[in-house]
Design a protein around this motif. Structure first.
Motif, short mmCIF file in Angstrom:
data_model
loop_
_atom_site.label_atom_id
_atom_site.label_comp_id
_atom_site.label_asym_id
_atom_site.label_seq_id
_atom_site.Cartn_x
_atom_site.Cartn_y
_atom_site.Cartn_z
N ASP A 91 43.81 48.17 36.06
CA ASP A 91 43.25 49.44 35.63
C ASP A 91 42.01 49.75 36.47
OD1 ASP A 91 43.28 51.66 34.13
OD2 ASP A 91 42.54 50.76 32.29
N ASP A 94 35.05 52.35 37.20
CA ASP A 94 33.88 51.59 37.66
C ASP A 94 34.32 50.34 38.41
OD1 ASP A 94 34.80 50.12 35.59
OD2 ASP A 94 33.04 50.35 34.32
N ARG A 124 27.54 52.11 38.62
CA ARG A 124 27.89 50.74 38.31
C ARG A 124 29.27 50.49 38.90
NH1 ARG A 124 25.58 47.67 34.47
NH2 ARG A 124 23.76 49.01 34.50
N LYS A 160 30.53 36.32 37.44
CA LYS A 160 31.33 35.32 38.14
C LYS A 160 32.65 35.13 37.42
CE LYS A 160 27.80 32.96 40.70
NZ LYS A 160 26.55 33.65 40.38
#
Lengths: 237, 595
Positions: B264, B312, B342, B368
């Motif tokens: 997505d 984003d 962002r 991470k």
């Protein structure tokens, strides 16, 4: 870095509807849809800090999948000050005809999360009595209080209800149910479970040859003292 | 087709009651570009195309090929394309119960009202879904039984480099890149429709285009045992190639799914093809030559796409993103242009080493997630055989470094059943898993150590057409099970989760992948026997396939474990994929040097 106080000044509460095809989107799908629309409209949304940073955007309680809603509410915190009208115009351009923002208000004072505030959901069931007859309908009105509300499993989850006929030939009946959307310690109440109630209602109506034509979530309310106020009304201008 | 039939919304509402994820069937996304079929003026001159992805919505909408074709075709004034996906089993049941035909998402046009239906086929285990979709659309599955009153049916996509197993069902195939040739085809459809031509006229016209295979114009002869004897005419179908990707703009206004999909995010293809030459990898050969997009264009389109879509996350897609020379410049350019937003960036095929680990840290903005390595095999010997240039030391070094810097998850991809594989290779695979645990453990302690999970995914090597290993036979399921068992028994379960592929499913995949026209009957039998979504482990049922082979009078081993002899005519030899058979053979011989 803007400080927290400043940020909460840019809080905005908005109300939107979801109709047509968009009733079939889940709460999470709709929230993703809204956040992307905010991004496209070039609003800068404030994010929470920490490892899992999330946009400061919170919604009212989820509406059951497949149910039309005229009263979805959301609070968002923006990085910049945006006027209410401008917010509505810009976001609506990025939404769809079936999902449109209808009201916008700036949050001046810090508010609790929408989900914690909202106490009641008003559902309207449009009933069709065309296949029924007068004596059955009369019995329906007589027995509804006991059969559907007080005598049912749902009594503890219903705050109030109203029933009235509509239309020229009175064959349309509007049933309004104010269901609890949160638990009040002092009330000893239950959550209103829409899907369960809906199944029960359809079954209960069979005896009166009445069908459910349409359902929708109409409004949400916050219980303040003894008064019902919409999430917009509790925000003072 | 002169009349377009559509499904009423009120009937859709009825169908959707109680269906899982109804958002799959509602369409109405941002980015829809189809034209209005209600205008009568357009009806006669417009070509209506159904673009079908024979898997569920969430998978199909994550495919970039679908978005590219959707964009190119819809931007043409004379063509309108709508999307169709495989309905999930619950929705199929409803359609069949209520006797309602499958429809497109945009304007809910019934499948049999389209002028042409194009399948984009990513892999072989979707073949039964293709027949199912045709049938649900009220369309005869056999090409020969469809006339000019029925939609034309075509198929393309990577799995179609060997179209033979589907040749009975599909009118024509598109081999190679679809960007240019799809418009050429649709121009011919336009004339076919406008002048009310015969289907044969149409097929004859399109057969002249690059990349077009019309089964009706070829004849294959077989030996009694099922091997190909010869084919006529001896003219090869030449793959369609877009020489310069930069000619086509990146799709910066894709359809944005309303429900969560597998991937997505905004996707940008940075490069097509791969120069690595791993001998098992079909994509590495069929997408040649390597073509790159200009970095300045990529930066521009990435920024445009993020602004248009509101995503984003952006994904830079290619078969090997570290081989796109200017990857750092690209990432920096995009990050700098979108400073206020962002954004996280993903590089799905990055070959990790200590150097680009830093790159990964940069693009994930401190988050991470997991590291992924694909050593494919545990032994250097086997990695030489398959030409996978990844060294154990480098990989372990990178894992150590990553875990020292706060990463906590790692995933390894392996394959078993590779050519010339012996017991030692399997032992070494198990050892490599152990070494990975040690490398990670050495850098972790306390709570982090107790949380350590290493995900291992073990696939079955399946020989694919147009690879140096196309002649190789599939390992027998019993042998594959033994190999899995060894690895499972020797893995430290406290730290590893192992997922492995079903050897019997690999067998079916192999038969469909390297099969000839005879396998068409097997596909039909399986579909009639109830096979659907064979790529989903919950649905795959080997018994159906076993029965289907039996009914067709064929031996599954002939199409799988047997392999091909070097002088045999391969079922896909009539296709010129751009890589010569001699070259593939030489590569195969080279691999034997490492045995």
């Amino acid at each position: 870095m803007k400080n927290q106080r400043n940020l909460s000044n840019n809080g905005i509460r908005f109300k939107f509807y979801k109709k047509g095809e968009f009733r079939y989107l889940s709460h999470l799908d709709i929230s993703r849809f809204i956040i992307r629309a905010l991004n496209r409209a070039n609003f800068e949304v404030v994010y929470s800090q920490g490892y899992n940073q999330r946009p400061k955007l919170s919604f009212s309680q989820p509406t059951p999948l497949g149910i039309e809603s005229m009263a979805e509410y959301a609070d968002v915190v923006l990085c910049n000050d945006v006027k209410e009208d401008e917010f509505r115009t810009r976001i609506n351009r990025e939404l769809k005809q079936q999902v449109q923002v209808t009201e916008v208000r700036r949050i001046i004072e810090k508010k609790d999360k929408l989900m914690n505030e909202i106490g009641l959901s008003l559902y309207i069931f449009t009933l069709d009595s065309e296949c029924s007859n007068k004596s059955l309908i009369d019995r329906f009105y007589k027995e509804i209080d006991k059969g559907l509300i007080k005598g049912s499993f749902f009594y503890d989850s219903i705050f109030d209800y109203k029933v009235a006929s509509q239309g020229e030939e009175n064959n349309i009946i509007l049933l309004k149910i104010f269901g609890y959307a949160k638990i009040f310690k002092e009330k000893n109440n239950q959550f209103f479970k829409f899907n369960d109630f809906y199944i029960f209602l359809k079954d209960w109506l069979k005896e009166y040859k009445i069908k459910v034509k349409r359902t929708r979530k109409e409004e949400l309310f916050i219980l303040q003292g003894g008064d019902l106020k919409t999430p917009m009304e509790v925000i003072e201008r | 087709m002169n009349k377009i039939n559509k499904l009423d919304f009120s009937i859709l509402e009825e169908l959707l009651e109680g269906v899982e994820k109804p958002g799959r069937y509602i369409g109405n996304e941002i980015g829809i570009k189809s034209k209005n079929p209600d205008s009568p003026a357009e009806l006669s001159s417009m070509v209506f195309v159904a673009l079908v992805f024979p898997d569920i919505y969430e998978v199909g909408m994550s495919n970039i090929g679908l978005q590219i074709l959707y964009d190119i075709i819809n931007k043409h004034k004379d063509f309108s394309v709508e999307r169709v996906f495989s309905p999930w089993v619950d929705f199929e049941k409803k359609l069949r119960e209520k006797n309602i035909k499958l429809f497109s998402l945009e304007n809910r046009i019934f499948l049999d009202s389209f002028d042409i239906i194009g399948f984009t086929v990513q892999h072989e285990l979707l073949y039964t879904n293709i027949l199912n979709i045709l049938d649900l659309g009220g369309i005869n599955i056999n090409s020969k039984e469809r006339g000019k009153d029925n939609p034309l049916v075509c198929a393309g996509g990577p799995a179609m480099v060997n179209p033979q197993p589907l040749s009975r069902f599909v009118d024509f195939f598109v081999i190679g890149d679809g960007e240019e040739v799809s418009i050429s085809i649709l121009n011919i459809v336009k004339e076919y429709k406008k002048n009310n031509r015969e289907k044969r006229w149409f097929l004859n016209e399109v057969s002249r285009l690059d990349g077009l295979y019309v089964p009706e114009f070829y004849r294959f002869y077989y030996y009694d045992d099922g091997r190909v004897k010869k084919f006529e005419p001896e003219i090869k179908v030449k793959k369609a190639v877009v020489r310069d990707l930069n000619k086509y703009k990146v799709v910066t206004d894709p359809v944005i799914p309303n429900i969560k999909t597998v991937h997505d995010r905004f996707v940008v293809e940075i490069m097509r093809g791969c120069g690595r030459g791993c001998r098992f990898c079909q994509a590495g050969f069929i997408y040649r030559p390597v073509r790159k997009r200009k970095v300045e264009d990529l930066i521009k389109y990435s920024v445009e796409g993020i602004k248009n879509t509101g995503y984003d996350e952006i994904s830079f897609l290619s078969l090997s993103s570290s081989d796109y020379g200017k990857i750092e410049q690209l990432i920096e350019g995009v990050i700098n242009s979108l400073k206020s937003k962002r954004l996280s960036i993903s590089l799905p095929s990055l070959r990790l080493n200590s150097f680009n680990l830093k790159l990964l840290e940069l693009i994930q903005g401190g988050r991470k997630s997991g590291l992924t390595f694909a050593p494919e095999s545990g032994s250097q010997r086997m990695r030489d055989i398959i030409n996978k240039n990844i060294s154990e030391d480098e990989m372990l070094e990178c894992i150590k470094m990553a875990f020292g810097r706060g990463w906590e998850r790692v995933k390894l991809y392996f394959m078993i059943g590779l050519p010339f594989e012996n017991r030692q290779d399997i032992i070494q695979m198990s050892e490599l898993i152990g070494k990975t645990i040690m490398a990670a453990k050495g850098k972790l302690s306390g709570r982090k150590l107790s949380r350590l999970r290493i995900n291992i995914s073990i696939n079955v090597f399946c020989p694919k057409p147009f690879t140096p290993f196309q002649w190789v036979g599939l390992d027998k399921p019993e042998i594959l099970y033994d190999k899995f068992k060894y690895i499972l028994n020797n893995a430290r379960k406290r730290y590893v989760d192992i997922k492995w592929a079903d050897p019997y499913r690999a067998m079916v995949e192999c038969a469909l992948s390297v099969g000839n026209q005879l396998v068409g009957d097997v596909i039909e039998n399986s579909w009639r026997g109830g096979a659907r979504f064979d790529n989903w482990s919950d649905f795959f049922n080997f018994d159906i396939w076993k029965e289907a082979f039996k009914k067709a009078g064929l031996d599954i081993n002939f199409f799988t474990t047997r392999g091909f002899s070097d002088d045999e005519i391969l079922p896909w030899d009539f296709i010129d994929i751009g890589v010569k058979k001699d070259f593939l053979r030489r590569e195969y011989e080279k691999s034997k040097k490492f045995i």
